[in-house]
Enzyme design. Structure first.
Site, short mmCIF file in Angstrom:
data_model
loop_
_atom_site.label_atom_id
_atom_site.label_comp_id
_atom_site.label_asym_id
_atom_site.label_seq_id
_atom_site.Cartn_x
_atom_site.Cartn_y
_atom_site.Cartn_z
N GLY A 50 0.66 -1.20 -0.18
CA GLY A 50 -0.15 0.28 -0.11
C GLY A 50 0.42 0.79 -0.19
O GLY A 50 0.04 1.87 -0.85
N CYS A 197 -4.00 -3.82 8.83
CA CYS A 197 -5.02 -3.02 7.78
C CYS A 197 -5.56 -4.78 6.93
O CYS A 197 -6.77 -4.27 6.45
CB CYS A 197 -4.20 -2.80 6.34
SG CYS A 197 -3.23 -1.48 6.96
N CYS A 350 -11.95 -17.16 13.73
CA CYS A 350 -11.57 -15.39 13.35
C CYS A 350 -10.82 -15.52 11.07
O CYS A 350 -11.38 -16.39 10.57
CB CYS A 350 -10.91 -14.64 13.65
SG CYS A 350 -9.28 -15.20 13.89
#
Length: 392
Positions: A50, A197, A350
């Site tokens: 990113g 993120c 999760c």
């Protein structure tokens, strides 16, 4: 404070380079001397994700002569929302190679050096030693502390950036001139406290905002213009469209750059930062099942309560069939303990297994001794059981 240029100028610019960089050359502060310094500079970008994407592209466009890329990952479709140096045709390709190809397309005069490897204690000194400046685009605490400590021990400056959802931070850490990363953050946050993120998301364009700040600081350091963010932390809130500059002072008790430093060599950063708490690490012993084992339990009709501990937005993207949502934070805080099963066996999952381990620890502490969690989370389910489901 202004600092002297980090590198000496190259001997000359070619006619083609003069044409290419003309908009820099007519800026008095940059001019021919500054552009020659950029040409002579060697900058390493840690990560081609990113933050690395815009950073690499603008370093190349600016005319930095040698750009190193330290990146071991491959391009995934979920990267393309923000990692603009890669394209659709690059999916599955090593990010370092994809980024290098884009850089060469932007500026053929740049020498690109690929380090398609995991940056670790064994190679970080050798790799960092080849460059004048480090641009840190990493997204995990273990690597951030390693980058900082290696830079301090080598006397290298580096430009740091961080992004999460709508918030970004940037600074320049250079122990010879001011504070280092440990002066700002002496200890990593507790495991699981700050989501990555990949867990919490990031507004794609935020990468460009922080990445461009990083390159701006790199250019200032290399050419000796302006006042770099040494001793200052820039904090950006995209929703409010506000920038704040916070003063950061050198910590006289800093473990790595202080006068009585206790960190004089690289340490075990995974152990230092931890991936899960000690309680979670203990809780998963003997209480972990695989996705295939969960599939078998479901087919056998085992009496379980399958609990997804991610956030609601993640649950909407993809879920294991038959599960219900109770976010990890509500379990750990105790707010949702009453919603946990007492008669049926709780099975937590999760995204990849870290948050479910924390939820498992809290559940066991509350008395659910037979609770388990799914190793690899929903991603494990997709990889082992149902590859038709979307990943993120």
């Amino acid at each position: 404070m202004s600092l002297p240029p980090l590198v000496e100028p190259a001997s000359e610019l070619s006619v083609d380079e003069v044409r290419r960089y003309s908009r820099h050359l007519i800026i008095p502060d940059v001019a021919m001397d500054g552009q020659k310094r950029l040409k002579n500079a060697k900058v390493l970008c840690v990560g081609a994700g990113g933050l690395g994407s815009p950073a690499l592209m603008y370093l190349a466009a600016a005319g930095v002569g040698t750009i190193g890329i330290a990146e071991f990952d491959t391009v995934d479709e979920s990267n393309l929302q923000r990692q603009i140096i890669h394209g659709q045709s690059d999916i599955g390709r090593p990010k370092a190679e994809s980024a290098a190809a884009s850089i060469r397309e932007i500026n053929p005069y740049v020498n690109v050096v690929i380090h398609n490897t995991v940056l670790d204690n064994d190679n970080v000194f050798e790799i960092f030693g080849q460059y004048d400046l480090i641009v840190d685009g990493t997204d995990n605490f273990a690597t951030r502390y390693m980058v900082n400590d290696a830079a301090v021990l080598l006397g290298k400056p580096y430009v740091w950036g961080s992004i999460y959802r709508f918030d970004g931070q940037a600074s320049v850490f250079w122990a010879d001139q001011g504070p280092c990363y440990r002066c700002l953050y002496p200890e990593p946050p507790p495991p699981g406290m700050v989501p990555s993120c990949a867990e919490g998301g990031v507004l794609g364009v935020l990468c460009a905002s922080i990445g461009s700040i990083q390159v701006t600081e790199a250019i200032k350091l290399l050419t000796g213009i302006g006042d770099p963010l040494v001793g200052s932390l820039m904090v950006y809130d995209a929703l409010e469209m506000t920038y704040r500059k916070i003063k950061v002072r050198k910590d006289p008790n800093c473990a790595v750059c202080g006068p009585n430093a206790t960190v004089t060599e690289l340490i075990d950063y995974e152990d230092f930062c931890g991936s899960v708490t000690d309680e979670a690490a203990e809780a998963v012993i003997g209480s972990t099942i695989t996705a295939r084992e969960l599939e078998t339990w479901i087919k056998e009709g085992r009496d379980i309560d399958l609990i997804d501990v991610r956030e609601p937005a993640e649950y909407e993207i993809v879920r294991i069939p038959g599960s219900r949502l109770i976010p990890k934070g509500d379990i750990v805080s105790g707010a949702a303990l009453a919603d946990l099963p007492t008669e049926r066996q709780a099975v937590f999952y999760c995204k990849a297994g870290v948050r479910s381990a924390e939820a498992l620890a809290a559940a066991k502490a509350a008395g659910l001794k037979n609770a388990v969690h799914v190793q690899g989370g929903v991603l494990g389910w997709i990889n082992q059981v149902d590859p038709s489901l979307p990943t993120y």
